[in-house]
Scaffold this motif. Structure first.
Motif, PDB file in Angstrom:
ATOM      1  N   ASP A 557     -18.241  -7.857 -26.486  1.00  0.00           N
ATOM      2  CA  ASP A 557     -19.460  -8.048 -25.718  1.00  0.00           C
ATOM      3  C   ASP A 557     -19.200  -9.148 -24.692  1.00  0.00           C
ATOM      4  N   SER A 558     -18.374  -8.806 -23.700  1.00  0.00           N
ATOM      5  CA  SER A 558     -17.896  -9.794 -22.736  1.00  0.00           C
ATOM      6  C   SER A 558     -17.275  -9.065 -21.554  1.00  0.00           C
ATOM      7  N   SER A 559     -16.770  -9.841 -20.638  1.00  0.00           N
ATOM      8  CA  SER A 559     -16.002  -9.289 -19.520  1.00  0.00           C
ATOM      9  C   SER A 559     -14.530  -9.555 -19.777  1.00  0.00           C
ATOM     10  N   ILE A 560     -13.748  -8.496 -19.873  1.00  0.00           N
ATOM     11  CA  ILE A 560     -12.304  -8.603 -20.099  1.00  0.00           C
ATOM     12  C   ILE A 560     -11.598  -7.889 -18.955  1.00  0.00           C
ATOM     13  N   ASP A 561     -10.699  -8.576 -18.287  1.00  0.00           N
ATOM     14  CA  ASP A 561     -10.000  -7.980 -17.154  1.00  0.00           C
ATOM     15  C   ASP A 561      -8.644  -8.647 -16.969  1.00  0.00           C
ATOM     16  N   LYS A 562      -7.962  -8.264 -15.882  1.00  0.00           N
ATOM     17  CA  LYS A 562      -6.683  -8.857 -15.486  1.00  0.00           C
ATOM     18  C   LYS A 562      -5.624  -8.765 -16.577  1.00  0.00           C
ATOM     19  N   LEU A 563      -5.571  -7.617 -17.235  1.00  0.00           N
ATOM     20  CA  LEU A 563      -4.552  -7.419 -18.268  1.00  0.00           C
ATOM     21  C   LEU A 563      -3.185  -7.244 -17.632  1.00  0.00           C
ATOM     22  N   ILE A 564      -2.194  -7.953 -18.168  1.00  0.00           N
ATOM     23  CA  ILE A 564      -0.821  -7.897 -17.664  1.00  0.00           C
ATOM     24  C   ILE A 564       0.103  -7.624 -18.837  1.00  0.00           C
ATOM     25  N   LYS A 565       0.934  -6.593 -18.715  1.00  0.00           N
ATOM     26  CA  LYS A 565       1.853  -6.222 -19.794  1.00  0.00           C
ATOM     27  C   LYS A 565       3.247  -6.781 -19.525  1.00  0.00           C
ATOM     28  N   SER A 569       8.571  -5.878 -23.776  1.00  0.00           N
ATOM     29  CA  SER A 569       8.016  -6.057 -25.111  1.00  0.00           C
ATOM     30  C   SER A 569       6.616  -5.477 -25.146  1.00  0.00           C
ATOM     31  N   GLN A 570       5.996  -5.489 -26.305  1.00  0.00           N
ATOM     32  CA  GLN A 570       4.647  -4.961 -26.450  1.00  0.00           C
ATOM     33  C   GLN A 570       3.577  -6.005 -26.142  1.00  0.00           C
ATOM     34  N   SER A 571       3.969  -7.211 -25.798  1.00  0.00           N
ATOM     35  CA  SER A 571       3.018  -8.287 -25.555  1.00  0.00           C
ATOM     36  C   SER A 571       2.232  -8.047 -24.270  1.00  0.00           C
ATOM     37  N   PHE A 572       0.999  -8.506 -24.281  1.00  0.00           N
ATOM     38  CA  PHE A 572       0.198  -8.466 -23.065  1.00  0.00           C
ATOM     39  C   PHE A 572      -0.815  -9.599 -23.112  1.00  0.00           C
ATOM     40  N   VAL A 573      -1.254 -10.009 -21.919  1.00  0.00           N
ATOM     41  CA  VAL A 573      -2.271 -11.050 -21.801  1.00  0.00           C
ATOM     42  C   VAL A 573      -3.435 -10.496 -21.000  1.00  0.00           C
ATOM     43  N   TYR A 574      -4.591 -11.102 -21.190  1.00  0.00           N
ATOM     44  CA  TYR A 574      -5.763 -10.722 -20.420  1.00  0.00           C
ATOM     45  C   TYR A 574      -6.712 -11.899 -20.330  1.00  0.00           C
ATOM     46  N   GLN A 575      -7.701 -11.762 -19.478  1.00  0.00           N
ATOM     47  CA  GLN A 575      -8.711 -12.806 -19.307  1.00  0.00           C
ATOM     48  C   GLN A 575     -10.018 -12.329 -19.908  1.00  0.00           C
ATOM     49  N   GLU A 576     -10.702 -13.233 -20.611  1.00  0.00           N
ATOM     50  CA  GLU A 576     -11.986 -12.895 -21.204  1.00  0.00           C
ATOM     51  C   GLU A 576     -12.999 -13.984 -20.880  1.00  0.00           C
ATOM     52  N   GLN A 577     -14.254 -13.574 -20.619  1.00  0.00           N
ATOM     53  CA  GLN A 577     -15.293 -14.543 -20.288  1.00  0.00           C
ATOM     54  C   GLN A 577     -16.674 -13.966 -20.585  1.00  0.00           C
ATOM     55  N   THR A 578     -17.638 -14.819 -20.747  1.00  0.00           N
ATOM     56  CA  THR A 578     -19.048 -14.469 -20.719  1.00  0.00           C
ATOM     57  C   THR A 578     -19.728 -15.495 -19.828  1.00  0.00           C
ATOM     58  N   TYR A 579     -21.016 -15.320 -19.591  1.00  0.00           N
ATOM     59  CA  TYR A 579     -21.673 -16.288 -18.719  1.00  0.00           C
ATOM     60  C   TYR A 579     -21.617 -17.697 -19.296  1.00  0.00           C
ATOM     61  N   ASP A 580     -21.741 -17.819 -20.614  1.00  0.00           N
ATOM     62  CA  ASP A 580     -21.760 -19.156 -21.202  1.00  0.00           C
ATOM     63  C   ASP A 580     -20.427 -19.571 -21.825  1.00  0.00           C
ATOM     64  N   ARG A 581     -19.376 -18.763 -21.652  1.00  0.00           N
ATOM     65  CA  ARG A 581     -18.037 -19.135 -22.112  1.00  0.00           C
ATOM     66  C   ARG A 581     -17.061 -18.976 -20.949  1.00  0.00           C
ATOM     67  N   SER A 582     -16.519 -20.081 -20.506  1.00  0.00           N
ATOM     68  CA  SER A 582     -15.619 -20.077 -19.354  1.00  0.00           C
ATOM     69  C   SER A 582     -14.405 -19.183 -19.612  1.00  0.00           C
ATOM     70  N   PRO A 583     -13.829 -18.592 -18.570  1.00  0.00           N
ATOM     71  CA  PRO A 583     -12.694 -17.694 -18.766  1.00  0.00           C
ATOM     72  C   PRO A 583     -11.583 -18.311 -19.597  1.00  0.00           C
ATOM     73  N   LYS A 584     -11.070 -17.491 -20.497  1.00  0.00           N
ATOM     74  CA  LYS A 584      -9.924 -17.915 -21.298  1.00  0.00           C
ATOM     75  C   LYS A 584      -8.836 -16.862 -21.166  1.00  0.00           C
ATOM     76  N   MET A 585      -7.609 -17.278 -21.416  1.00  0.00           N
ATOM     77  CA  MET A 585      -6.457 -16.400 -21.355  1.00  0.00           C
ATOM     78  C   MET A 585      -6.024 -16.091 -22.782  1.00  0.00           C
ATOM     79  N   VAL A 586      -5.953 -14.799 -23.101  1.00  0.00           N
ATOM     80  CA  VAL A 586      -5.692 -14.343 -24.460  1.00  0.00           C
ATOM     81  C   VAL A 586      -4.397 -13.543 -24.479  1.00  0.00           C
TER      82      VAL A 586
END
Length: 884
Positions: A557-565, A569-586
């Motif tokens: 229940d958030s905005s998830i974008d900018k996924l990079i593979k 390897s099978q690893s990937f990162v993405y950005q996740e945020q909500t209005y009250d949670r500043s963007p984080k890199m996962v």
């Protein structure tokens, strides 16, 4: 890569959060500190997180923190989150393999860091740098003292090749070979180097007194092509060259020596029609143009003759001059020397089929005057071998997404009258491939008065057996003959829209001149799928494969974008945020692995009161269900009824999960966080449109949304403001003529008089803006003369006498989208009617302010306007003068 000239770069562990405020998360022990109110003086603490790259093996990730102060920093962090590196003011950061990171500094130095041991090297005067695919080789383009450039190739830190006088170099698709050009004194050369495990010796393709331009690789890397010219612009000495790397044979085409080259035509070395090589390497495509010397005299015409019988309006007619002097596409077969012109003055529009054996040509002016942005055309197909031309489609839409091509060159797909069709080039037959399906492939059901826009045709399957299509929710694969149709996703059941991520189509696609490229993806492989939830507006990613179907990768229940593979390897990162949670890199090390947060931005937010967001749902008078994003004030107290600002455009509720940095630099003067931290509710309601009633539709939907919030008991109904920009500015202008529920309004760059705007010429397009009103965003459906009453009914200036809402309007006097005179007309109307109105005109500003000073000024004035009318706060004299 082993790096010489050792200089140690400090290891930076989790304590790096002290270097950039609030960047890394840290545990909080003991009693939580009391929160405080956010003020403009604190806005500079906020930055914007931008994920950049992940190393090939997934061991390291890089990201940037951007600040309005321009004190940007690139960071590199290992996948376990234990080691950090920082590169203040760094740019253009890249990984070399899995252990080396490079970035440029503002002093033109390249900083290379061995991420395993922190050892670094600095290379001065670097203009450009590249790593080879495997990261073993480093290429640096450096400035020399004599204003020339030098290309230096390193392996394991050692210089193994140096090339002086470099003017340009380009990689092949695999990024293991370069084609380069040099000029030293009055001598030029062009050559190749294969950059692989064992660096191959340079191959000089040709030496010349002429310069070499537009260096181009065939997609499989087997041949190259380039221009040979004395200067950097087209002239009668231009030659085009083709070199086959296997046969080591150079072929050259010159206008003066080719047997069948048209008279008075030269080879054009410009980039309007750039060189491309066919996938099989047999053909080279390039531009040719008329040899006539253009009149360089620049002055004012004695008179402009605007003839109502002209197909084109005068500005376009003058610019294109019937395409007499624009480049035309030509093809050359280097082995045989054969040459053929493809596009012409009569048919200047051109695209190639997937295997470049045929060309499709058309004339955009055939059915003029047309009052659509993209009109209909007659398309013809040309067999390039024999030049035979046949009619392909009569009066077909020229909308780019309405036509595609298969990668193997056998098929052309197109959208017509509510269905998708496929044309088999060899069999010369047209097949309706969707007639048996009861799907809607365009947006007419949701927005019948707007231009026909298809949900999408992202391309074909890699084997060209299936066309890939979208309906409102799902991805479909339909065979080229229509016999097999398969829905690949189940979005309709989930109320989710699924689309293929753009990364699946790669970047090695042949440019296709006027039309679309032959994009494809492999349905036998696992695909990355983007997802959008219509009800809650969440975004994220799934994987899809034939055996397993859809599998969630990151969807909350958030905005998830900018996924990079990661590449290896099978690893990937993405950005996740909500209005009250500043963007984080996962990061996730595999699809099934646990998601781990690597970076949390703006952790200082925890020290301040902050708002929250929720989705509201309402219906308009036609019982159409709609969404609205409602943002609560910071430190919300349910016992208080708050003032509220409503911001409108079309579908804006999808921004509910977007984190908004507090800032005074806003291109529309509107900032959700600024307002919520000042004690406002903010509402972003969606609008749906009834044909020929854009203004009344907006009034209906916005009023319903406001009533929904008022009925919740959250808002003071006498303290509601309205704001919008561009089309939202028009909607704002109109809505306040229809209702008095708003205590104040702000309209940016908005249309005030549909009729005068209808009869205007777009500064950028040079065509009549009639198309905007009849069949695009204003959705009038008919011409002014076919339904004058509807135009008057939806034109704000006609109803201006009804306005009771104080209005602040703003515009730029260089606006190229909506003429600033539209704001002036409304100002004159409201002035004549003695309404409460102030207009801001920003000098030299286009549709939105790009100057931070203008952005700041606009933001302050918009907030001061609402503070005065919605919160009864003291106002500056620019507001109160003349107001009772």
């Amino acid at each position: 890569m082993k790096i010489k000239d050792k200089k140690y770069l400090k290891f930076v562990h989790s304590s790096i959060s002290m270097f950039i405020l609030g960047l890394a998360s840290c545990s909080v022990t003991g009693q939580e500190l009391p929160k405080k109110q956010l003020f403009p003086k604190d806005y500079n603490l906020w930055g914007t997180l931008q994920p950049l790259r992940i190393s090939d093996g997934g061991k390291w990730v890089s990201y940037n923190m951007h600040y309005e102060s321009q004190q940007d920093t690139i960071f590199v962090k290992n996948s376990s989150g234990t080691i950090h590196y920082s590169f203040p003011k760094g740019s253009n950061g890249h990984f070399g393999g899995d252990n080396i990171f490079g970035c440029l500094q503002s002093d033109s130095s390249l900083h290379l860091t061995n991420l395993n041991n922190g050892i670094s090297e600095i290379i001065q005067n670097v203009i450009r740098y590249d790593f080879s695919t495997n990261g073993d080789y480093l290429l640096t383009l450096v400035s020399e003292s004599d204003n020339q450039k030098q290309l230096i190739i390193r392996r394991d830190g050692k210089i193994i090749e140096t090339i002086s006088g470099i003017t340009n170099y380009v990689w092949n698709d695999k990024k293991d070979s370069i084609l380069y050009a040099t000029t030293v004194g009055d001598k030029s050369a062009i050559g190749t180097i294969c950059i692989s495990k064992n660096l191959k010796k340079r191959i000089i393709l040709e030496n010349s007194e002429n310069s070499f331009l537009q260096l181009t690789w065939q997609h499989n890397g087997k041949s190259v092509s380039f221009f040979k010219a004395k200067g950097t612009t087209a002239h009668d000495e231009n030659q085009i060259c083709y070199y086959n790397l296997a046969s080591k044979k150079l072929h050259t085409l010159s206008a003066s020596t080719a047997e069948n080259f048209p008279d008075n035509i030269i080879i054009d070395s410009g980039y309007e029609l750039p060189i491309t090589i066919s996938d099989d390497g047999s053909k080279v495509f390039f531009g040719i143009k008329n040899h006539e010397i253009q009149d360089q005299k620049k002055g004012i015409d004695t008179v402009e003759i605007w003839n109502a019988t002209d197909k084109w309006l005068y500005p376009v007619k003058k610019k294109i001059d019937d395409w007499k002097h624009s480049p035309k596409l030509a093809v050359w077969w280097p082995e045989s020397g054969a040459f053929r012109q493809i596009s012409t003055i009569a048919q200047p529009w051109v695209m190639l089929t997937g295997n470049q054996e045929y060309a499709i040509v058309a004339n955009p002016g055939t059915y003029l005057p047309q009052y659509t942005f993209t009109g209909d055309m007659d398309y013809y197909i040309i067999n390039l071998k024999n030049g035979k031309q046949e009619l392909l489609l009569k009066k077909q839409s020229s909308e780019s997404m309405h036509m595609g091509i298969s990668p193997d060159g056998r098929y052309i797909n197109y959208y017509r009258e509510g269905d998708w069709w496929v044309y088999d080039i060899a069999r010369k037959n047209h097949t309706n491939i969707t007639q048996k399906l009861r799907n809607t492939w365009d947006t007419t059901d949701n927005d019948s008065a707007n231009a026909v826009m298809v949900y999408g045709n992202p391309g074909w399957s890699k084997d060209s057996k299936n066309v890939l299509l979208y309906d409102a929710f799902d991805l479909w694969a339909i065979s080229s003959d229509g016999s097999v149709s398969k829905r690949l996703t189940d979005g309709r059941q989930r109320n989710i829209r699924f689309t293929i991520d753009a990364s699946e189509f790669g970047n090695n696609v042949l440019g296709n001149y006027s039309g679309r490229s032959a994009s494809s993806c492999d349905l036998s492989a696992k695909l990355l799928i983007e997802a959008f939830d219509f009800y809650g507006c969440s975004t994220g990613y799934f994987s899809w494969s034939t055996p397993t179907g859809l599998h969630p990768l990151a969807f909350n229940d958030s905005s998830i974008d900018k996924l990079i593979k990661a590449r290896n390897s099978q690893s990937f990162v993405y950005q996740e945020q909500t209005y009250d949670r500043s963007p984080k890199m996962v990061i996730k090390t595999s699809e099934k692995a646990r998601a781990t947060t690597l970076v949390e931005s703006n952790t200082q937010q925890k020290n301040y009161y902050w708002g929250k967001a929720e989705m509201i749902h309402y219906t308009n008078s036609f019982n159409k269900p709609l969404n609205g994003a409602l943002f609560y004030p910071a430190n919300y107290d349910p016992k208080i009824k708050y003032p509220m600002v409503v911001y409108i455009y079309e579908k804006v509720s999808r921004n509910i999960h977007s984190y908004v940095n507090p800032s005074l630099q806003n291109v529309t003067g509107f900032n959700i966080t600024n307002l919520t931290t000042k004690g406002y509710l903010v509402l972003l309601p969606d609008i749906t449109y009834e044909s020929i009633n854009p203004g009344l539709s907006a009034t209906d939907c916005v009023s319903a949304a406001v009533k929904t919030v008022v009925d919740k008991g959250l808002v003071d109904p006498k303290k509601i403001g309205l704001a919008g920009h561009s089309f939202g500015g028009y909607e704002t202008n109109f809505i306040i003529t229809q209702t008095d529920i708003f205590a104040a309004a702000v309209s940016g760059s908005g249309v005030s008089d549909i009729i005068s705007a209808y009869f205007s010429v777009g500064p950028i397009t040079g065509i009549a803006d009639i198309w905007r009103y009849e069949n695009q965003q204003f959705r009038m459906g008919k011409s002014f003369y076919d339904n004058q009453e509807a135009y008057y009914r939806n034109s704000p200036i006609v109803h201006a006498a009804k306005i009771t809402t104080p209005l602040l309007s703003w515009t730029g006097n260089k606006d190229k989208i909506i003429r600033w005179e539209q704001s002036m007309e409304f100002y004159l109307a409201l002035s004549r009617l003695q309404k409460k109105h102030i207009m801001l005109v920003y000098p030299e500003m286009d549709h939105v302010p790009s100057d931070p000073l203008q952005q700041t000024d606009l933001t302050k004035r918009v907030e001061q306007w609402f503070d005065f009318f919605l919160k009864n706060e003291p106002a500056s004299s620019w507001i109160t003068e003349g107001f009772d």
